[in-house]
Scaffold this active site. Sequence first.
Site, mmCIF file in Angstrom:
data_model
loop_
_atom_site.group_PDB
_atom_site.id
_atom_site.type_symbol
_atom_site.label_atom_id
_atom_site.label_comp_id
_atom_site.label_asym_id
_atom_site.label_seq_id
_atom_site.Cartn_x
_atom_site.Cartn_y
_atom_site.Cartn_z
ATOM 1 N N ASP A 32 0.839 -1.202 0.000
ATOM 2 C CA ASP A 32 0.000 0.000 0.000
ATOM 3 C C ASP A 32 0.872 1.249 0.000
ATOM 4 O OD1 ASP A 32 -2.196 1.633 0.122
ATOM 5 O OD2 ASP A 32 -2.935 0.911 2.043
ATOM 6 N N ASP A 33 0.671 2.120 -0.991
ATOM 7 C CA ASP A 33 1.426 3.383 -1.096
ATOM 8 C C ASP A 33 2.935 3.135 -1.136
ATOM 9 O OD1 ASP A 33 -1.005 4.629 -1.017
ATOM 10 O OD2 ASP A 33 -0.570 5.900 0.705
ATOM 11 N N CYS A 72 -6.116 4.136 -3.944
ATOM 12 C CA CYS A 72 -6.375 2.772 -3.472
ATOM 13 C C CYS A 72 -7.537 2.030 -4.137
ATOM 14 C CB CYS A 72 -6.623 2.801 -1.966
ATOM 15 S SG CYS A 72 -5.264 3.469 -0.989
ATOM 16 N N ARG A 76 -7.455 -1.342 -6.711
ATOM 17 C CA ARG A 76 -7.825 -2.676 -6.218
ATOM 18 C C ARG A 76 -8.941 -3.290 -7.055
ATOM 19 N NH1 ARG A 76 -5.452 -2.904 -0.963
ATOM 20 N NH2 ARG A 76 -4.227 -0.988 -0.845
ATOM 21 N N LYS A 126 -6.263 -5.408 3.847
ATOM 22 C CA LYS A 126 -7.077 -4.247 3.471
ATOM 23 C C LYS A 126 -7.947 -4.557 2.251
ATOM 24 C CE LYS A 126 -6.440 0.458 1.642
ATOM 25 N NZ LYS A 126 -5.486 1.555 1.444
ATOM 26 N N HIS A 128 -11.031 -2.422 1.013
ATOM 27 C CA HIS A 128 -11.239 -1.089 0.427
ATOM 28 C C HIS A 128 -12.031 -1.101 -0.877
ATOM 29 C CE1 HIS A 128 -9.438 3.242 0.522
ATOM 30 N NE2 HIS A 128 -10.744 3.193 0.758
ATOM 31 N N SER A 153 -8.911 1.734 4.343
ATOM 32 C CA SER A 153 -7.609 2.237 4.788
ATOM 33 C C SER A 153 -7.604 2.457 6.304
ATOM 34 C CB SER A 153 -7.277 3.560 4.085
ATOM 35 O OG SER A 153 -6.922 3.337 2.745
ATOM 36 N N HIS A 232 1.194 2.341 4.056
ATOM 37 C CA HIS A 232 0.302 3.507 4.093
ATOM 38 C C HIS A 232 0.422 4.226 5.440
ATOM 39 C CE1 HIS A 232 -3.458 5.811 3.826
ATOM 40 N NE2 HIS A 232 -3.638 5.389 2.575
ATOM 41 N N ASP A 284 -0.293 -0.957 -4.819
ATOM 42 C CA ASP A 284 -1.520 -0.370 -5.367
ATOM 43 C C ASP A 284 -1.309 0.961 -6.064
ATOM 44 O OD1 ASP A 284 -1.074 1.155 -3.047
ATOM 45 O OD2 ASP A 284 -3.189 1.217 -2.499
ATOM 46 N N ASN A 285 -0.341 1.746 -5.638
ATOM 47 C CA ASN A 285 -0.053 3.051 -6.265
ATOM 48 C C ASN A 285 1.235 3.600 -5.679
ATOM 49 O OD1 ASN A 285 -2.751 3.774 -4.262
ATOM 50 N ND2 ASN A 285 -0.828 4.808 -3.783
ATOM 51 N N LYS A 305 1.884 9.508 -5.595
ATOM 52 C CA LYS A 305 0.468 9.186 -5.424
ATOM 53 C C LYS A 305 -0.444 10.281 -5.991
ATOM 54 C CE LYS A 305 -2.827 7.709 -1.847
ATOM 55 N NZ LYS A 305 -2.983 7.231 -0.461
#
Length: 502
Positions: A32-33, A72, A76, A126, A128, A153, A232, A284-285, A305
């Site tokens: 994540d992130d 996010c 996903r 997660k 989301h 998140s 994240h 994810d990003n 991001k």
Amino acid sequence: IMDLMSVIALFALITAQCARASAPNFVLLFADDLGYGDLGCFGHPSSLTPNLDRLAARGLRFTDFYVTSAVCSPSRAALLTGRYQTRSGIYPGVLYPGSKGGLPLNETTVAEVLKSKGYATAIVGKWHLGLGPNGIYLPTRQGFDSYLGIPYSHDQGPCQNLTCFPPDVKCYGFCDQGVVTVPLMCNENIKRQPADFLQLEKAYSEFASQFISDAVQNNHPFFLYYPSHHTHYPQYAGADYAGKSPRGPFGDSLMEFDGTVGKILRTLEETGVINNTLIFFTGDNGPELMRKSRGGNAGLMKCGKSTTYEGGMREPAIAYWPGSIQPGVTRALASSLDILPTFAKLAGAALPDVQLDGFDMTNILLNHRPSERKTIFYYPTDPSEKHSVFAVRWKNFKAHYYTRGASHSRSTPDSDCSSLPLLHHDPPLLYNLESDPSEYYNLNSSEWDSVLKQIQAAKEHFEASMVFGESEISKGRDSALEPCCIPNCTPKPECCHCTSAL
């Protein structure tokens, strides 16, 4: 007479072929992130990620892997369906605890595809992609047999009074206010609220290991999806990792994620299925650069991001399958959209009867061959039919039709990352990402006109195939839908507080 090395090589080949004769297992790891430059195996000098580094050294490392959104929820949705988020309606932005919408139930997830072939399926971490009324959008309604995790998140609830590092270091920042604290859910029930960050990864690794062991014991092929909360904001880590990384809180968080990966690998080895399991890792990003040293690193890539620059949507990726995937590095163009068709092909499962945007990657993975994919389309976080895609990559070239910075990517010296006005470019900005991955040098001379024509043709062909689904996020929010461990208690959200043993 064959020499010893020839015998060993023949045995390895026979073993790999026998492993592939039975349905392979799949483990999908999703950070994540996480920025392109955050892992040790992607060049970060002080990240301690020995397990991911081992996967990269013994597996296939992708240099040109992309996600479909720089935030996010839409990223996903695309990962699990093989379809751009614009088709499924997971736009603009992300889902919230009280969101009325979620991933539509008529979308087919990779879990549902694999279940059709008898796979056991589980998600830990997660989600989301929505809760909705009576939990209708939870993973257990979308093809997963079991779930343990936070359904969105972990910053989407007050965190200033929660402990993120031992012994009692409070989380850095305030996170979202005026909503319930983040719950830990087991299937469709709240196990604890708020979640205990110090024990979370321990619970996750135990859940994952038990799921794998049960599937092996019951002779079921399995699909484990581990979308981590790491790295994240706000970062957290338990006692085994807190203070252990030279990179500070972000490094501790990343190290804990890597530790959970290591425990999953150990379980695969102990249960004897490591050679029949494809492990795929990505994120994810891009990194949340506004957090500075607590926000990750995009390496050579521009911005992070929430932007359509490379730093927002180009991610580290690794595929690992002992005996089936030979170690190496691939420059093949690939996307998170390609996961579903690839897993389906390897499992012998039928593809959903819908417009898919992904390509089968098995030829890349098993034969180190070039990609069938020639294009990547970059949607902003708030896609619209009016503006369509902001950028297109065709082969080595990327054309920006629109650019816009984002608050998530501010704090860098590059003003393009934080400049919020939408800029239209006619002709488009053009970059050769092979020689200029940082998008510094615009190819603005007429000699590149033929390339721009090819890109424009690809863009128009794609746009003609795109049908925007109804926006799920625009359906709005209802605070009554926020998950609460004590239904109908007052005053909400303060009364939603329950503890139980993990």
